[in-house]
Design a protein around this motif. Structure first.
Motif, PDB file in Angstrom:
ATOM      1  N   GLU A  66      38.836  49.750  36.330  1.00  0.00           N
ATOM      2  CA  GLU A  66      37.413  50.052  36.396  1.00  0.00           C
ATOM      3  C   GLU A  66      36.913  49.703  37.793  1.00  0.00           C
ATOM      4  OE1 GLU A  66      35.062  49.200  32.639  1.00  0.00           O
ATOM      5  OE2 GLU A  66      36.689  47.746  32.387  1.00  0.00           O
ATOM      6  N   PRO A  67      35.801  50.318  38.220  1.00  0.00           N
ATOM      7  CA  PRO A  67      35.250  50.014  39.542  1.00  0.00           C
ATOM      8  C   PRO A  67      34.991  48.514  39.723  1.00  0.00           C
ATOM      9  CG  PRO A  67      34.168  51.935  38.598  1.00  0.00           C
ATOM     10  CD  PRO A  67      35.025  51.373  37.512  1.00  0.00           C
ATOM     11  N   THR A  68      35.240  48.041  40.939  1.00  0.00           N
ATOM     12  CA  THR A  68      35.071  46.636  41.343  1.00  0.00           C
ATOM     13  C   THR A  68      35.934  45.680  40.527  1.00  0.00           C
ATOM     14  OG1 THR A  68      33.165  46.084  39.910  1.00  0.00           O
ATOM     15  CG2 THR A  68      32.687  47.121  42.042  1.00  0.00           C
ATOM     16  N   GLU A  69      37.037  46.174  39.979  1.00  0.00           N
ATOM     17  CA  GLU A  69      37.944  45.329  39.217  1.00  0.00           C
ATOM     18  C   GLU A  69      39.280  45.241  39.943  1.00  0.00           C
ATOM     19  OE1 GLU A  69      38.854  45.139  34.619  1.00  0.00           O
ATOM     20  OE2 GLU A  69      40.003  46.787  35.524  1.00  0.00           O
ATOM     21  N   ASN A  70      39.702  44.029  40.261  1.00  0.00           N
ATOM     22  CA  ASN A  70      41.016  43.794  40.844  1.00  0.00           C
ATOM     23  C   ASN A  70      41.753  42.800  39.949  1.00  0.00           C
ATOM     24  OD1 ASN A  70      43.280  43.059  42.309  1.00  0.00           O
ATOM     25  ND2 ASN A  70      42.218  43.033  44.281  1.00  0.00           N
ATOM     26  N   LEU A  71      42.678  43.295  39.162  1.00  0.00           N
ATOM     27  CA  LEU A  71      43.379  42.465  38.190  1.00  0.00           C
ATOM     28  C   LEU A  71      44.479  41.622  38.823  1.00  0.00           C
ATOM     29  CD1 LEU A  71      43.591  45.130  35.347  1.00  0.00           C
ATOM     30  CD2 LEU A  71      42.093  43.134  35.406  1.00  0.00           C
ATOM     31  N   TYR A  72      44.739  41.836  40.105  1.00  0.00           N
ATOM     32  CA  TYR A  72      45.710  41.020  40.829  1.00  0.00           C
ATOM     33  C   TYR A  72      45.037  39.822  41.506  1.00  0.00           C
ATOM     34  CZ  TYR A  72      48.916  44.949  40.260  1.00  0.00           C
ATOM     35  OH  TYR A  72      49.713  45.947  39.730  1.00  0.00           O
ATOM     36  N   LEU A  73      43.726  39.807  41.498  1.00  0.00           N
ATOM     37  CA  LEU A  73      42.977  38.758  42.177  1.00  0.00           C
ATOM     38  C   LEU A  73      42.520  37.717  41.169  1.00  0.00           C
ATOM     39  CD1 LEU A  73      41.759  37.990  44.965  1.00  0.00           C
ATOM     40  CD2 LEU A  73      39.657  39.147  44.239  1.00  0.00           C
ATOM     41  N   GLU A  74      42.935  36.487  41.394  1.00  0.00           N
ATOM     42  CA  GLU A  74      42.510  35.370  40.556  1.00  0.00           C
ATOM     43  C   GLU A  74      41.956  34.282  41.470  1.00  0.00           C
ATOM     44  OE1 GLU A  74      45.469  34.044  37.819  1.00  0.00           O
ATOM     45  OE2 GLU A  74      45.824  36.036  36.973  1.00  0.00           O
ATOM     46  N   ALA A  75      40.616  34.155  41.467  1.00  0.00           N
ATOM     47  CA  ALA A  75      39.921  33.225  42.369  1.00  0.00           C
ATOM     48  C   ALA A  75      40.312  33.577  43.804  1.00  0.00           C
ATOM     49  CB  ALA A  75      40.237  31.783  42.013  1.00  0.00           C
ATOM     50  N   ASP A  76      40.963  32.645  44.526  1.00  0.00           N
ATOM     51  CA  ASP A  76      41.340  32.911  45.906  1.00  0.00           C
ATOM     52  C   ASP A  76      42.836  33.172  46.050  1.00  0.00           C
ATOM     53  OD1 ASP A  76      42.200  30.384  45.328  1.00  0.00           O
ATOM     54  OD2 ASP A  76      41.470  29.461  47.172  1.00  0.00           O
ATOM     55  N   LEU A  77      43.459  33.650  44.974  1.00  0.00           N
ATOM     56  CA  LEU A  77      44.893  33.958  45.002  1.00  0.00           C
ATOM     57  C   LEU A  77      45.118  35.432  44.666  1.00  0.00           C
ATOM     58  CD1 LEU A  77      46.400  30.854  43.141  1.00  0.00           C
ATOM     59  CD2 LEU A  77      46.357  31.277  45.614  1.00  0.00           C
ATOM     60  N   TRP A  78      46.013  36.062  45.414  1.00  0.00           N
ATOM     61  CA  TRP A  78      46.415  37.435  45.132  1.00  0.00           C
ATOM     62  C   TRP A  78      47.757  37.369  44.433  1.00  0.00           C
ATOM     63  CZ3 TRP A  78      43.543  41.687  47.331  1.00  0.00           C
ATOM     64  CH2 TRP A  78      44.033  42.955  46.956  1.00  0.00           C
ATOM     65  N   GLN A  79      47.777  37.790  43.160  1.00  0.00           N
ATOM     66  CA  GLN A  79      48.971  37.663  42.334  1.00  0.00           C
ATOM     67  C   GLN A  79      49.901  38.851  42.533  1.00  0.00           C
ATOM     68  OE1 GLN A  79      49.583  34.917  40.735  1.00  0.00           O
ATOM     69  NE2 GLN A  79      47.585  33.960  40.949  1.00  0.00           N
TER      70      GLN A  79
END
Length: 236
Positions: A68-81
């Motif tokens: 969905e727009p403005t959704e990044n499921l790889y981003l958790e707080a300040d970590l890129w998974q």
């Protein structure tokens, strides 16, 4: 609004850029552009899909971070998974700009600009863009390499999709996302696998000689990452 200025070691001597991931820095996006030479690396992390520019009619590739727009499921707080990021997700707040030669005969000069209004810029905890002696910092050197690759990637993208189009290998895709409230992603394109399988030896050799065969199979393989993306969505 963006506010780009060409980098200058005197004018921007004390400029710092925060390179940490985070929604506050614009990383909460559903997708990012990708280039064919990146497909081999990115297919192990993200689904690779195609879109068509509404104004130019040109195809381009992107990787999905969310559904969905403005959704990044790889981003958790300040970590890129994820182990790898597409170049386009690493360049901000920098950009390559062209300055045309006055005589109009020489190729344009490529300059590195920075968006002074970007949230990554002027950050007290960021990395310096220039060293104290005015030389490029490690950050700027890596950025110049990244921007150079992006510049070359745009030319490769046009060549890649011109080749696919000539062989009728691009087909529309509609993605049904099975959630409690089902989603349908439209406006995307992918590889026509039936058409690819039906190509004769001459066309396959043409695709190989053009450097387009490997990224085509990498794009197909990347679609296996959709299930992982859906699982991330369900866990959220």
């Amino acid at each position: 609004m963006s506010n780009f200025e060409v980098l200058d070691p005197k004018q921007h001597q004390s400029l710092r850029v925060n390179t940490q991931p985070g929604a506050a820095f614009g990383d909460d996006v559903m997708s990012a552009m990708a280039f064919p030479f990146e497909f081999r690396t990115l297919q192990a992390e993200y689904p690779i899909l195609f879109r068509k520019d509404a104004q130019t009619g040109q195809f381009y590739a992107l990787v999905l971070f969310g559904l969905e727009p403005t959704e990044n499921l790889y981003l958790e707080a300040d970590l890129w998974q994820a182990r790898n990021l597409p170049l386009s997700a690493r360049r901000a707040p920098f950009l390559i700009t062209e300055r045309k030669a006055l005589d109009g005969q020489q190729p344009p000069e490529l300059l590195v600009s920075i968006d002074l209004d970007h949230p990554r810029t002027h950050h007290p905890e960021g990395e310096l863009v220039f060293n104290e002696d005015g030389s490029n910092s490690a950050l700027l050197d890596s950025t110049i390499q990244c921007l150079g690759d992006i510049h070359a990637g745009h030319e490769q993208t046009q060549h890649y999709f011109d080749t696919l189009s000539a062989l009728n290998l691009i087909t529309p895709m509609s993605l049904e996302i099975p959630l409690d409230e089902p989603l349908e992603l439209t406006g995307f394109y992918g590889i026509d696998e039936d058409q690819l399988a039906a190509l004769g030896d001459a066309d396959l050799k043409q695709l190989q000689a053009a450097g387009c065969l490997e990224p085509t199979y990498m794009a197909i393989a990347s679609l296996s990452q959709l299930s992982g993306l859906i699982q991330k969505k369900q866990r959220r």
